[in-house]
Design a protein around this motif. Structure first.
Motif, PDB file in Angstrom:
ATOM      1  N   GLU A 105       1.556  12.528   1.293  1.00 52.61           N
ATOM      2  CA  GLU A 105       1.175  13.368   1.295  1.00 52.61           C
ATOM      3  C   GLU A 105       1.248  14.568   1.134  1.00 52.61           C
TER       4      GLU A 105
ATOM      5  N   ARG B 125      -4.245   9.055  -0.118  1.00 50.69           N
ATOM      6  CA  ARG B 125      -3.651   8.350  -1.122  1.00 50.69           C
ATOM      7  C   ARG B 125      -3.072   8.646  -2.314  1.00 50.69           C
TER       8      ARG B 125
ATOM      9  N   SER C 148      -1.982  13.462   5.197  1.00 50.66           N
ATOM     10  CA  SER C 148      -2.247  12.385   4.313  1.00 50.66           C
ATOM     11  C   SER C 148      -2.590  12.299   3.240  1.00 50.66           C
TER      12      SER C 148
ATOM     13  N   THR D  41       0.984  -1.329  -0.132  1.00 51.65           N
ATOM     14  CA  THR D  41      -0.212  -0.288   0.275  1.00 51.65           C
ATOM     15  C   THR D  41       0.866   1.170  -0.109  1.00 51.65           C
TER      16      THR D  41
ATOM     17  N   PHE E 189       1.567   5.287   0.288  1.00 48.63           N
ATOM     18  CA  PHE E 189       0.933   6.637   1.321  1.00 48.63           C
ATOM     19  C   PHE E 189       1.586   7.548   0.431  1.00 48.63           C
TER      20      PHE E 189
END
Length: 182
Positions: free
Chosen positions: A89, A104, A102, A85, A87
């Motif tokens: 920012e 996706r 934060s 996954t 991540f």
């Protein structure tokens, strides 16, 4: 952090999964493939092509909200990769205050495309998931300097598609956790 450029979105065969492709703007030219969902792929494509619909969709609405609030999307960074996954920012400024949100990666990039904001990836993410695409060198009778070979982005994308067709999940080693996109 390494600056990236969005090559685009495509459908990975045979799984029919949408894929967002980011490439290093300098250095080795590593490509970062990120599996995303279909609505986000469509949102990124609409942003790239500047396609407008009668009513604002989510990412258009977010861009409009930033504008109305006097906020600026400064940059988007793909920061981490955990259990397959990704991540990200988003760095947003409002006046003199800076906020990190934060997100996706697909949502952050869809917004970055609309705001014409730079996209980055952490060196750790690129080391873990970046792919170096070999581009065949072209020979020239007029120039013996191989450093001046131009890379056609379409050829690079075709070679990456070929890589995706041949790659197997086992090529990336054992994976713990879920297999959800992003």
């Amino acid at each position: 952090m390494v600056e990236m450029e969005l090559l685009g979105v495509q459908v990975e065969m045979p799984s029919q999964s949408p894929l967002m492709l980011l490439r290093e703007t300098a250095g080795s030219g590593r490509v970062l493939p990120v599996v995303i969902d279909t609505p986000e792929a469509q949102a990124i494509y609409r942003g790239i092509e500047r396609i407008r619909v009668a009513r604002p969709l989510t990412h258009d609405l977010m861009a409009a909200m930033l504008d109305v609030l006097g906020a600026t999307l400064v940059k988007v960074t793909v920061t981490d990769l955990r259990d397959r996954t990704f991540f990200a920012e988003m760095e947003v400024t409002i006046g003199s205050a800076t906020h990190t949100i934060s997100a996706r990666p697909s949502d952050a990039v869809a917004l970055a495309v609309r705001a014409e904001t730079p996209i980055f990836a952490s060196e750790e993410v690129l080391d873990a998931a970046g792919q170096i695409i070999e581009v065949p060198e072209e020979s020239s009778d007029d120039d013996d300097d191989d450093d001046d070979v131009e890379v056609d982005p379409d050829e690079l994308l075709d070679e990456f598609k070929q890589f995706l067709d041949e790659v197997q999940p086992d090529d990336f080693g054992p994976v713990a956790g879920s297999s959800d996109p992003e």
